[in-house]
Design a protein around this motif. Sequence first.
Motif, PDB file in Angstrom:
ATOM      1  N   ILE A 300       0.820  -1.217   0.000  1.00 29.98           N
ATOM      2  CA  ILE A 300       0.000   0.000   0.000  1.00 29.98           C
ATOM      3  C   ILE A 300       0.849   1.261   0.000  1.00 29.98           C
ATOM      4  N   GLY A 301       2.145   1.158   0.328  1.00 28.92           N
ATOM      5  CA  GLY A 301       3.023   2.310   0.154  1.00 28.92           C
ATOM      6  C   GLY A 301       3.148   3.230   1.338  1.00 28.92           C
ATOM      7  N   ILE A 302       3.117   2.700   2.558  1.00 24.49           N
ATOM      8  CA  ILE A 302       3.397   3.526   3.722  1.00 24.49           C
ATOM      9  C   ILE A 302       4.682   3.024   4.374  1.00 24.49           C
ATOM     10  N   THR A 303       5.349   3.893   5.118  1.00 23.85           N
ATOM     11  CA  THR A 303       6.617   3.537   5.749  1.00 23.85           C
ATOM     12  C   THR A 303       6.633   4.005   7.191  1.00 23.85           C
ATOM     13  N   GLN A 304       7.567   3.407   7.940  1.00 23.79           N
ATOM     14  CA  GLN A 304       7.891   3.868   9.278  1.00 23.79           C
ATOM     15  C   GLN A 304       9.394   4.074   9.342  1.00 23.79           C
ATOM     16  N   THR A 305       9.830   5.034  10.136  1.00 26.07           N
ATOM     17  CA  THR A 305      11.258   5.228  10.314  1.00 26.07           C
ATOM     18  C   THR A 305      11.829   4.071  11.114  1.00 26.07           C
ATOM     19  N   LEU A 311      12.924   4.055  24.254  1.00 32.64           N
ATOM     20  CA  LEU A 311      12.541   5.374  24.762  1.00 32.64           C
ATOM     21  C   LEU A 311      11.717   6.165  23.758  1.00 32.64           C
ATOM     22  N   ASP A 312      11.421   5.552  22.596  1.00 33.19           N
ATOM     23  CA  ASP A 312      10.644   6.242  21.567  1.00 33.19           C
ATOM     24  C   ASP A 312       9.175   6.150  21.941  1.00 33.19           C
ATOM     25  N   ALA A 313       8.556   7.297  22.169  1.00 33.00           N
ATOM     26  CA  ALA A 313       7.164   7.321  22.622  1.00 33.00           C
ATOM     27  C   ALA A 313       6.173   7.307  21.474  1.00 33.00           C
ATOM     28  N   ARG A 314       6.655   7.313  20.228  1.00 32.45           N
ATOM     29  CA  ARG A 314       5.724   7.308  19.105  1.00 32.45           C
ATOM     30  C   ARG A 314       4.953   6.003  19.043  1.00 32.45           C
ATOM     31  N   ARG A 318       1.895   4.306  13.866  1.00 32.15           N
ATOM     32  CA  ARG A 318       1.911   5.624  13.242  1.00 32.15           C
ATOM     33  C   ARG A 318       2.499   5.546  11.839  1.00 32.15           C
ATOM     34  N   ILE A 319       1.890   6.240  10.898  1.00 34.34           N
ATOM     35  CA  ILE A 319       2.393   6.324   9.530  1.00 34.34           C
ATOM     36  C   ILE A 319       3.405   7.457   9.465  1.00 34.34           C
ATOM     37  N   ASP A 320       4.660   7.133   9.119  1.00 34.54           N
ATOM     38  CA  ASP A 320       5.718   8.137   9.045  1.00 34.54           C
ATOM     39  C   ASP A 320       5.981   8.621   7.631  1.00 34.54           C
ATOM     40  N   VAL A 335       0.784  11.428   6.703  1.00 29.85           N
ATOM     41  CA  VAL A 335       1.778  11.224   7.750  1.00 29.85           C
ATOM     42  C   VAL A 335       1.155  11.619   9.088  1.00 29.85           C
ATOM     43  N   GLY A 336       1.314  10.785  10.088  1.00 34.18           N
ATOM     44  CA  GLY A 336       0.718  11.030  11.396  1.00 34.18           C
ATOM     45  C   GLY A 336      -0.545  10.249  11.644  1.00 34.18           C
ATOM     46  N   ASP A 337      -1.174   9.713  10.576  1.00 31.00           N
ATOM     47  CA  ASP A 337      -2.339   8.848  10.776  1.00 31.00           C
ATOM     48  C   ASP A 337      -1.930   7.609  11.562  1.00 31.00           C
TER      49      ASP A 337
END
Length: 489
Positions: A300-305, A311-314, A318-320, A335-337
């Motif tokens: 579908i073409g979404i990525t995450q870092t 310690l990453d609170a994201r 989350r879609i980055d 981005v952010g969805d």
Amino acid sequence: MSFLLCLACAATAWQDGPRAEAPAAPAAMDVVVAFEEALTGAIARTEGSVVAIHRDKSENAGETLAVRGKPRPRRVIGDEGRPSRPADDVAISFDFGAGVVIGDDGEILTAFHVVRGATRLIVRAAGRQEFDAEVIAADPRSDLAVIVPVAGPGLEPPDLKPMPIGDSSTLRKGSFLIALGNPFNSAMQDGRAAATWGILSNVARRVVYDPEVWPVLGNDPRARQLPHQPMLLQLDSKLNLGMSGGAVVNLKGELVGLTTTAASPAGYDAMAGYAFPMDPAGRRAVETLKQGKEVEYGLIGITQTDSRGELDARPPNRIDGVAPNSPAAQGELQVGDLFLAVDGTPARDFSELLVAVSSHAPGDKIRLKVLREGRELERTLTIAKYPVKGEVIATARPAAWRGLRVDHRSLLSVGVVPFGPAAPEPQGVAVREVEPGSPADKAGLRPWMTIQEAAGRAVDVPADFAKAVADQKGPVRLMTDRGPITVGP
């Protein structure tokens, strides 16, 4: 009062009357014997379907040559139509694995890493049968391959018994399972598979990616775990060297997994056993390979870092990033969805989303639920094709049209093309192959060009292109990303 007295008398009579004796509890030894019979019966029904595989491989093999239709070293035939070198020469080999017969025409399922890079494959089956085999399809993403006996003049087809395929999605932690394979190449001597048994420890095990075992994945950040994450079965059976490509069987005698000892993670569970599951997605992949075709996965073409840590609170859902012109972009994801579910099934992190999307074929539609600024939204996305890296083998390919084969344009998005990543066109199909000297070649078509129209009709997937050109007899005009091109008959 009289009514109550009658009830009391009836109850007393029932209590004082004769009682049926409770059945005696079975003796402990009877239970053990019954389980032993179930275990040995399942092994007896299935062991004849497990074969030993030996691989001849050149020192720096970059390509698998033991493939149907490819030239490779000629085999020497003895008086009985078998390889002339003694079986003992094969038995001392250190390049071996196992396979499972799954088809009436001798199709054998195995792990791709067992046969990758082979110049020759020798199989030893039940009854001391020995024959050469060739790959008809292989998928580096699932590490699955299907091989078949080499056919030809003077070669008698082997007598092979297929194993029925079950459904691993019905398994639970604690299910009794049997593993059959070729540990330390023992089955290459007589064709008899070795057996071990245990319980299912985990139904969806995540396993750390080992770059030495999976070099085909390169430095792809998403490959930090095995590509079929997190759907590996974890067994408490210890799978020794040579068990890769072997069968994981339930007590009904059905194949519910394919062992892949290459999945042993570094640093923990060093001797645990892992298997690719025969769930609906796994069975679809196996059936596709059995037909000699390429396994296609959804995208579908979404990525995450790849910088997430303890310690990453994201949120893990989350879609980055959203790839240009991808299904996600066309579905207006941002981005952010936060993605929540696929077709009503929860997707709590990227791994679960990846598995859900990958189980669909390109062209399928999915309903993706997302959370945006506190509001739940649902988007319908048309799945694109995931660009599988590595050596994809498919000997049953669609017929070329005038020397041209096309594929989904999403292959242009992730490093499959030789000139590096590119943003695919918003519409069209990608030119995947042009046969030298063909009308398509003479017209100037080249791999990785994009075709948006064929014979005046818009094309967005390979099926559209096939329909547009199916009845064309004369010259056909194609609109490409480099201008119009006319292909002659």
